[in-house]
Design an enzyme around this catalytic site. Structure first.
Site, PDB file in Angstrom:
ATOM      1  N   LYS A 247       1.440  -5.826   1.928  1.00 12.96           N
ATOM      2  CA  LYS A 247       0.985  -5.095   3.171  1.00 12.96           C
ATOM      3  C   LYS A 247       0.876  -3.721   2.771  1.00 12.96           C
ATOM      4  O   LYS A 247       1.955  -3.151   2.091  1.00 12.96           O
ATOM      5  CB  LYS A 247       1.888  -5.349   4.453  1.00 12.96           C
ATOM      6  CG  LYS A 247       2.122  -6.767   4.744  1.00 12.96           C
ATOM      7  CD  LYS A 247       3.166  -7.070   5.920  1.00 12.96           C
ATOM      8  CE  LYS A 247       3.739  -6.067   6.576  1.00 12.96           C
ATOM      9  NZ  LYS A 247       4.980  -6.538   7.382  1.00 12.96           N
ATOM     10  N   LEU A 248      -0.114  -2.910   3.161  1.00 10.31           N
ATOM     11  CA  LEU A 248      -0.483  -1.586   2.874  1.00 10.31           C
ATOM     12  C   LEU A 248      -1.086  -1.135   4.339  1.00 10.31           C
ATOM     13  O   LEU A 248      -1.673  -1.329   4.847  1.00 10.31           O
ATOM     14  CB  LEU A 248      -1.388  -1.326   1.699  1.00 10.31           C
ATOM     15  CG  LEU A 248      -1.103  -1.775   0.355  1.00 10.31           C
ATOM     16  CD1 LEU A 248      -2.181  -1.842  -0.364  1.00 10.31           C
ATOM     17  CD2 LEU A 248       0.255  -0.956  -0.188  1.00 10.31           C
TER      18      LEU A 248
END
Length: 189
Positions: A116-117
């Site tokens: 996740k970014l």
């Protein structure tokens, strides 16, 4: 390591709705780093996987380090999760990239780990660098423009922040519908 997978939209509670080829089928992700919660809830069969971030890790008493998070991810996969979402940390492009690659190496299950970014400048640049190495979930999405960026990055998932949009006085549900419509339009020939 990465197989081509369609972008899926996810709500803040990480209810992921598949865009294609699984249209109409949802995926629920347990938003927790608590192994006790996993033991209680994963056997119900409701959850496709688990998702964490530094705030959840802190809340559940898990140190935000690559070895600790990798161990947690391996535990989740061993408990029957199909995918584990882990938010990279560091706050800069290079730090996000290094954290992501270190997690992928430490977990050793790249097909089942989703990095996740955030949909920030640094998060987007890091995602661009990682897009052929990792399955990605772009987080902190507040609108269609960001959804188009996530789509261009070949992200596997998108996490619109419905609650935060609503808290800011926006019609979060309507914006999530517009985001989904935008992503549906990306599939058009």
């Amino acid at each position: 390591r990465r197989r081509g997978r369609p972008l899926r939209a996810a709500l803040l509670i990480y209810t992921a709705t598949a865009i294609a080829p699984n249209a109409g089928r949802g995926r629920l992700f347990l938003d927790s780093a608590s192994v006790d919660a996993w033991r209680e809830l994963l056997p119900t069969g409701l959850f496709y996987g688990v998702t964490t971030n530094p705030t959840i890790l802190k809340r559940d008493g898990v140190p935000c380090t690559v070895p600790d998070v990798a161990k947690l991810a391996r535990t989740a996969l061993g408990a029957g999760c199909q995918e584990v979402m882990v938010q990279a940390w560091g706050g800069s492009v290079d730090a996000y990239e290094k954290c992501s690659l270190d997690l992928l190496d430490a977990v050793g299950a790249a097909d089942h780990l989703v990095i996740k970014l955030p949909l920030t400048k640094d998060g987007v640049v890091a995602a661009h660098r990682l897009r052929d190495e990792a399955h990605l979930c772009m987080t902190a999405c507040y609108g269609r423009e960001q959804a188009l960026i996530a789509n261009a990055l070949k992200a596997s998932y998108l996490a619109p922040y419905l609650g935060r949009m609503s808290d800011a006085g926006l019609d979060g549900a309507a914006e999530c519908q517009r985001i989904q419509g935008c992503l549906d339009g990306c599939r058009s020939p």
